[in-house]
Write a protein that holds these residues in place. Structure first.
Motif, mmCIF file in Angstrom:
data_model
loop_
_atom_site.group_PDB
_atom_site.id
_atom_site.type_symbol
_atom_site.label_atom_id
_atom_site.label_comp_id
_atom_site.label_asym_id
_atom_site.label_seq_id
_atom_site.Cartn_x
_atom_site.Cartn_y
_atom_site.Cartn_z
ATOM 1 N N ASN A 106 30.484 52.022 94.398
ATOM 2 C CA ASN A 106 31.223 53.194 93.942
ATOM 3 C C ASN A 106 30.208 54.326 93.769
ATOM 4 N N VAL A 107 30.249 55.292 94.684
ATOM 5 C CA VAL A 107 29.248 56.357 94.750
ATOM 6 C C VAL A 107 29.815 57.607 94.092
ATOM 7 N N ARG A 108 29.140 58.088 93.035
ATOM 8 C CA ARG A 108 29.668 59.207 92.245
ATOM 9 C C ARG A 108 28.600 60.288 92.034
ATOM 10 N N PRO A 109 28.610 61.325 92.845
ATOM 11 C CA PRO A 109 27.656 62.428 92.646
ATOM 12 C C PRO A 109 28.088 63.325 91.477
ATOM 13 N N ALA A 110 27.113 63.982 90.889
ATOM 14 C CA ALA A 110 27.382 65.003 89.867
ATOM 15 C C ALA A 110 26.321 66.082 89.998
ATOM 16 N N MET A 137 26.163 71.852 79.575
ATOM 17 C CA MET A 137 24.803 71.507 79.179
ATOM 18 C C MET A 137 24.142 72.705 78.509
ATOM 19 N N LYS A 138 22.947 72.463 77.990
ATOM 20 C CA LYS A 138 22.190 73.537 77.380
ATOM 21 C C LYS A 138 21.858 74.600 78.422
ATOM 22 N N PRO A 139 21.750 75.873 78.015
ATOM 23 C CA PRO A 139 21.407 76.937 78.967
ATOM 24 C C PRO A 139 20.114 76.623 79.712
ATOM 25 N N GLY A 140 20.147 76.850 81.013
ATOM 26 C CA GLY A 140 18.965 76.638 81.833
ATOM 27 C C GLY A 140 18.848 75.237 82.405
ATOM 28 N N LYS A 141 19.677 74.315 81.942
ATOM 29 C CA LYS A 141 19.623 72.946 82.442
ATOM 30 C C LYS A 141 20.471 72.804 83.711
ATOM 31 N N THR A 142 19.974 72.032 84.670
ATOM 32 C CA THR A 142 20.703 71.779 85.906
ATOM 33 C C THR A 142 20.762 70.277 86.164
ATOM 34 N N MET A 143 21.685 69.899 87.025
ATOM 35 C CA MET A 143 21.876 68.490 87.344
ATOM 36 C C MET A 143 22.196 68.342 88.821
ATOM 37 N N ASP A 144 21.576 67.360 89.447
ATOM 38 C CA ASP A 144 21.901 66.995 90.823
ATOM 39 C C ASP A 144 21.547 65.524 90.991
ATOM 40 N N LEU A 145 22.507 64.662 90.740
ATOM 41 C CA LEU A 145 22.247 63.225 90.759
ATOM 42 C C LEU A 145 23.418 62.496 91.410
ATOM 43 N N VAL A 146 23.188 61.234 91.721
ATOM 44 C CA VAL A 146 24.243 60.364 92.245
ATOM 45 C C VAL A 146 24.197 59.051 91.488
ATOM 46 N N ILE A 147 25.338 58.619 91.004
ATOM 47 C CA ILE A 147 25.431 57.327 90.339
ATOM 48 C C ILE A 147 25.927 56.299 91.351
ATOM 49 N N MET A 148 25.150 55.252 91.541
ATOM 50 C CA MET A 148 25.497 54.145 92.432
ATOM 51 C C MET A 148 25.956 52.993 91.543
ATOM 52 N N ARG A 149 27.270 52.845 91.457
ATOM 53 C CA ARG A 149 27.884 51.897 90.515
ATOM 54 C C ARG A 149 28.400 50.657 91.250
ATOM 55 N N GLU A 150 27.988 49.492 90.812
ATOM 56 C CA GLU A 150 28.547 48.253 91.345
ATOM 57 C C GLU A 150 29.988 48.112 90.842
ATOM 58 N N ASP A 183 31.385 59.551 84.075
ATOM 59 C CA ASP A 183 32.257 60.538 83.440
ATOM 60 C C ASP A 183 31.447 61.518 82.604
ATOM 61 N N LEU A 184 30.461 61.005 81.889
ATOM 62 C CA LEU A 184 29.596 61.884 81.090
ATOM 63 C C LEU A 184 28.872 62.878 81.986
ATOM 64 N N ALA A 185 28.266 62.388 83.067
ATOM 65 C CA ALA A 185 27.508 63.263 83.953
ATOM 66 C C ALA A 185 28.398 64.333 84.572
ATOM 67 N N SER A 186 29.574 63.935 85.024
ATOM 68 C CA SER A 186 30.473 64.888 85.682
ATOM 69 C C SER A 186 30.980 65.942 84.710
ATOM 70 N N GLU A 187 31.316 65.536 83.513
ATOM 71 C CA GLU A 187 31.790 66.507 82.532
ATOM 72 C C GLU A 187 30.668 67.446 82.110
ATOM 73 N N LEU A 188 29.459 66.935 81.975
ATOM 74 C CA LEU A 188 28.321 67.800 81.674
ATOM 75 C C LEU A 188 28.088 68.816 82.782
ATOM 76 N N SER A 189 28.317 68.426 84.016
ATOM 77 C CA SER A 189 28.050 69.324 85.138
ATOM 78 C C SER A 189 29.083 70.438 85.254
ATOM 79 N N GLY A 190 30.197 70.316 84.569
ATOM 80 C CA GLY A 190 31.204 71.374 84.608
ATOM 81 C C GLY A 190 32.605 70.889 84.357
ATOM 82 N N SER A 191 32.999 69.793 85.007
ATOM 83 C CA SER A 191 34.346 69.256 84.833
ATOM 84 C C SER A 191 34.478 67.965 85.622
ATOM 85 N N LEU A 192 35.242 67.017 85.076
ATOM 86 C CA LEU A 192 35.558 65.812 85.845
ATOM 87 C C LEU A 192 36.279 66.158 87.136
ATOM 88 N N GLY A 193 36.986 67.271 87.118
ATOM 89 C CA GLY A 193 37.734 67.694 88.299
ATOM 90 C C GLY A 193 36.859 68.122 89.459
#
Length: 358
Positions: free
Chosen positions: A101-105, A115-128, A248-258
């Motif tokens: 289950n591949v979930r980018p954020a 997130m805090k001002p100035g923080k960025t995120m670009d990751l992928v969660i590889m979930r079994e 879910d945490l990562a996606s919501e931090l990045s802006g929205s689960l949507g």
């Protein structure tokens, strides 16, 4: 390419419809030759056939189609399994062995993140996704939960070397194409044997990828680092339960689960499915954000392109990703969850139109 489309429950039909508008343009522009066939799962299937997921649907997905698009499901509202309320996602994951289950954020500079001002995120969660702390998918027969008395309930967790090894391999293969770092999340200080086995297999695979850095974090510490220092993460490798929560945490931090795409893949099959739930409270109101579903469909195209060495499919994914960002740049074009007033159908049309001309 034949794609099986299963709109499912809640907002599923709406966000799938918006995604189809985009896929049809992508197929035409890049010469993908996509054809689509629809079928029922979820409540519609329960009403018609007495079960939310028929074995014939799984058989056809396995043998007749190149990919699957699965809408959101309301499995918490399904009847008991013995009364036909089968978990559709779990049925596909087990039935087609969709273990990855591949979930980018990622953050977007023009969308306010959480997130805090100035923080960025670009990751992928590889979930079994085929075992772990999920009682509907870790036993050959029956469920891995027991209730010896009215006041006692027991749940069993299953971790195998085989499943841990292959999800780790997919994580390292992906990281080798990105920033060359894998973070394994676990709770080995409490789950000595199960998470210990998972970490053993991750480290075995790591030895085959000397150019990819491996570190590991306790799952509770991982949540803190996601908030405090999200830039440290590239690819996160996780067992089922941890991966579900942290994505879910990562996606919501990045802006929205949507905004979070998701796909489920085996070595031979792939299914696009939005990361979020069915949101029945806004069903049929044209309010749902279809970005997650559109991105998930794009990820399906990317997977097909990589597996079958079809560059046009990968090009289509990148073009869809770009078209979404172009539409999202205009606050007036955003859906209500992002502060805009654009409806689900109109948003899909805007992405399709942008994809056609951008």
């Amino acid at each position: 390419m034949k794609i099986l489309v299963l709109p499912c429950d809640g907002i599923g039909p709406e966000i799938v419809s918006a995604s189809m508008a985009v896929l049809e343009v992508a197929s035409d522009r890049f010469g993908l030759g996509l054809t689509f066939e629809y079928d029922d799962v979820g409540f519609k299937s329960l009403e018609k056939h007495g079960t939310t997921l028929r074995e014939s649907v799984l058989d056809r997905a396995r043998n007749e189609f190149d990919g699957v698009i699965l809408g959101t499901q309301s499995h918490a509202d399904y009847p008991a399994p013995e009364k036909g309320g089968r978990n559709v996602s779990a049925g596909f994951r087990i039935g087609l062995d969709l273990y990855a289950n591949v979930r980018p954020a990622r953050t977007r500079p023009f969308i306010e993140s959480n997130m805090k001002p100035g923080k960025t995120m670009d990751l992928v969660i590889m979930r079994e996704a085929t075992e772990g702390f999920y009682p509907d998918r870790n036993m050959h027969l029956g469920w891995a939960e027991l209730m010896p008395s009215p006041d006692m309930a027991i749940s069993l967790r299953k971790i195998t070397a085989h499943c841990s090894n292959r999800i780790a391999r997919r994580a390292f293969e992906l990281a080798a194409k990105r920033r060359k770092k894998v973070t394994a999340v676990h709770k080995v200080n409490s789950f000595h044997q199960t998470d210990g086995l998972f970490l053993r297999e991750v480290r075995k695979v790591a030895a085959e990828f000397p150019d990819v850095q491996l570190d590991d974090l306790l799952i509770d510490a991982s949540t803190a680092h996601l908030v405090r220092n999200p830039e440290r993460f590239d690819v996160i490798c996780a067992t089922n339960f941890y991966g579900d929560i942290i994505s879910d945490l990562a996606s919501e931090l990045s802006g929205s689960l949507g905004l979070a795409g998701s796909m489920m893949a085996s070595d031979t099959h792939c299914c696009a499915q939005a990361q979020h739930g069915s949101a029945p409270d806004i069903q049929n109101q044209d309010k749902a954000n279809p970005v997650s579903m559109i991105l998930s469909c794009g990820m399906l195209l990317q997977w097909l392109g990589e597996k079958r060495k079809l560059p046009a499919f990968e090009q289509a994914f990148h073009a869809i990703d770009k078209a979404i960002d172009i539409v999202l740049t205009d606050p007036a074009s955003r859906t209500p969850d992002l502060g805009g007033k654009t409806g689900t159908k109109r948003f899909g049309t805007l992405v399709a139109e942008t994809l056609r001309t951008a």
